[in-house]
Scaffold this active site. Structure first.
Site, PDB file in Angstrom:
ATOM      1  NE  ARG A   1      -7.720  -3.807   7.770  1.00  0.00           N
ATOM      2  CZ  ARG A   1      -6.646  -4.284   7.144  1.00  0.00           C
ATOM      3  NH1 ARG A   1      -6.356  -3.853   5.945  1.00  0.00           N
ATOM      4  NH2 ARG A   1      -5.873  -5.169   7.720  1.00  0.00           N
TER       5      ARG A   1
ATOM      6  CE  LYS B   1      -8.369  -8.905   8.982  1.00  0.00           C
ATOM      7  NZ  LYS B   1      -8.107  -8.425  10.350  1.00  0.00           N
TER       8      LYS B   1
ATOM      9  CG  PHE C   1       3.179   2.473   6.019  1.00  0.00           C
ATOM     10  CD1 PHE C   1       3.343   1.182   5.535  1.00  0.00           C
ATOM     11  CD2 PHE C   1       2.162   2.715   6.926  1.00  0.00           C
ATOM     12  CE1 PHE C   1       2.500   0.159   5.947  1.00  0.00           C
ATOM     13  CE2 PHE C   1       1.324   1.700   7.348  1.00  0.00           C
ATOM     14  CZ  PHE C   1       1.497   0.416   6.853  1.00  0.00           C
TER      15      PHE C   1
ATOM     16  CG  ASP D   1       5.267  -2.347  -0.952  1.00  0.00           C
ATOM     17  OD1 ASP D   1       5.806  -1.317  -1.367  1.00  0.00           O
ATOM     18  OD2 ASP D   1       5.573  -2.869   0.139  1.00  0.00           O
TER      19      ASP D   1
ATOM     20  CG  ASP E   1      -4.252  -3.130   0.043  1.00  0.00           C
ATOM     21  OD1 ASP E   1      -3.478  -3.874  -0.610  1.00  0.00           O
ATOM     22  OD2 ASP E   1      -4.214  -3.058   1.291  1.00  0.00           O
TER      23      ASP E   1
HETATM   24  P1  5GP Z   1       3.572  -6.606  -1.680  1.00  0.00           P
HETATM   25  O1  5GP Z   1       3.352  -8.081  -1.514  1.00  0.00           O
HETATM   26  O2  5GP Z   1       3.261  -6.065  -3.046  1.00  0.00           O
HETATM   27  O3  5GP Z   1       4.936  -6.181  -1.193  1.00  0.00           O
HETATM   28  O4  5GP Z   1       2.649  -5.897  -0.630  1.00  0.00           O
HETATM   29  C1  5GP Z   1       1.335  -5.880  -0.764  1.00  0.00           C
HETATM   30  C2  5GP Z   1       0.680  -5.708   0.596  1.00  0.00           C
HETATM   31  O5  5GP Z   1       1.518  -5.017   1.527  1.00  0.00           O
HETATM   32  C3  5GP Z   1      -0.529  -4.862   0.442  1.00  0.00           C
HETATM   33  O6  5GP Z   1      -1.655  -5.651   0.132  1.00  0.00           O
HETATM   34  C4  5GP Z   1      -0.626  -4.203   1.785  1.00  0.00           C
HETATM   35  O7  5GP Z   1      -1.355  -5.027   2.663  1.00  0.00           O
HETATM   36  C5  5GP Z   1       0.783  -4.086   2.270  1.00  0.00           C
HETATM   37  N1  5GP Z   1       1.355  -2.738   2.040  1.00  0.00           N
HETATM   38  C6  5GP Z   1       2.330  -2.391   1.183  1.00  0.00           C
HETATM   39  N2  5GP Z   1       2.585  -1.064   1.221  1.00  0.00           N
HETATM   40  C7  5GP Z   1       1.719  -0.563   2.144  1.00  0.00           C
HETATM   41  C8  5GP Z   1       1.458   0.771   2.631  1.00  0.00           C
HETATM   42  O8  5GP Z   1       2.032   1.791   2.238  1.00  0.00           O
HETATM   43  N3  5GP Z   1       0.474   0.884   3.568  1.00  0.00           N
HETATM   44  C9  5GP Z   1      -0.225  -0.184   4.031  1.00  0.00           C
HETATM   45  N4  5GP Z   1      -1.150   0.065   4.949  1.00  0.00           N
HETATM   46  N5  5GP Z   1      -0.014  -1.449   3.598  1.00  0.00           N
HETATM   47  C10 5GP Z   1       0.935  -1.622   2.654  1.00  0.00           C
HETATM   48 MG    MG Z   2      -2.902  -6.567   1.537  1.00  0.00          MG
END
Ligand code: 5GP
Ligand code: MG
Length: 196
Positions: free
Chosen positions: A174, A52, A161, A112, A109
């Protein structure tokens, strides 16, 4: 006598610090929209948003792209509760008929570890996408484990975070129009160890 109320612009009580204001976000998206427009000029573009989290960003971004655009979404569920990732699940991947030979802009969004975008990109490539470029609202490069960098990004954040502008904590925040960090007490109350 009326009770003094909080000004509407005051941050949410759970927010410790605003990292990017609504005005700064607007400026960042306008810059990225210009970069994307130049990169895809003359092509029809299929924007694939990762739900989302990307919903707010996608909605603002596409309205700044003077291109011929088709819109699709994929669901990626990874953060269950708290701030650590769980099992990654992709749902509602657009069918091959929407993807084959298309110029695709994959939008999320936040980048990470990179495993979400790497997994979605792989599945789109398997469905025959022509060109796949990635665009993220936030980039958290210190946490990267996958071999993936975004082609377009609005802002970089450190190892903390963040919530707001589409990003949630346990499903909430959100709708905040800015990006902020949460007070450690809010994280602790939800049973999550606050980052140092
Ligand atoms: P990745 O797969 O790159 O590790 O993570 C991507 C997803 O992790 C993002 O789409 C998000 O939903 C979540 N995420 C990663 N870091 C954060 C953060 O600092 N805050 C929030 N709310 N979600 C995060
Ligand atoms: Mg996400």
């Amino acid at each position: 006598m009326s009770t003094p109320s909080r000004p509407v612009t005051a941050p949410h009580v759970d927010v410790e610090r605003v990292l990017y204001s609504a005005e700064e976000i607007r400026t960042g998206i306008e810059r990225v929209a210009r970069e994307i427009t130049l990169a895809f000029e003359g092509h029809e573009l299929t924007v694939v948003g990762v739900l989302k989290g990307s919903c707010v960003f996608v909605a603002d971004l596409i309205r700044l792209l003077p291109l011929s655009i088709r819109l699709a979404f994929v669901w990626a569920e990874s953060y269950r509760e708290g701030t650590t990732p769980g099992e990654l699940e992709l749902l509602g991947v657009p069918p091959e008929s929407e993807i084959r030979q298309q110029h695709v802009l994959l939008v999320d969004d936040i980048l990470d570890s990179g495993r979400t975008l790497a997994a979605v990109r792989e599945v789109l490539e398997r469905r025959g996408a022509g060109v796949v470029r990635t665009c993220v609202f936030l980039d958290k490069p210190v946490r990267r484990t996958a071999a993936l960098e975004a082609d377009f990004r609005c802002f970089e954040v450190g190892d903390e975070f963040v919530v707001g502008y589409g990003l949630d904590f346990a499903g909430r925040y959100r709708n905040l129009p800015y990006v902020g960090s949460l007070r450690p007490a809010v994280l602790r109350a939800a049973g999550v160890e606050a980052p140092a």
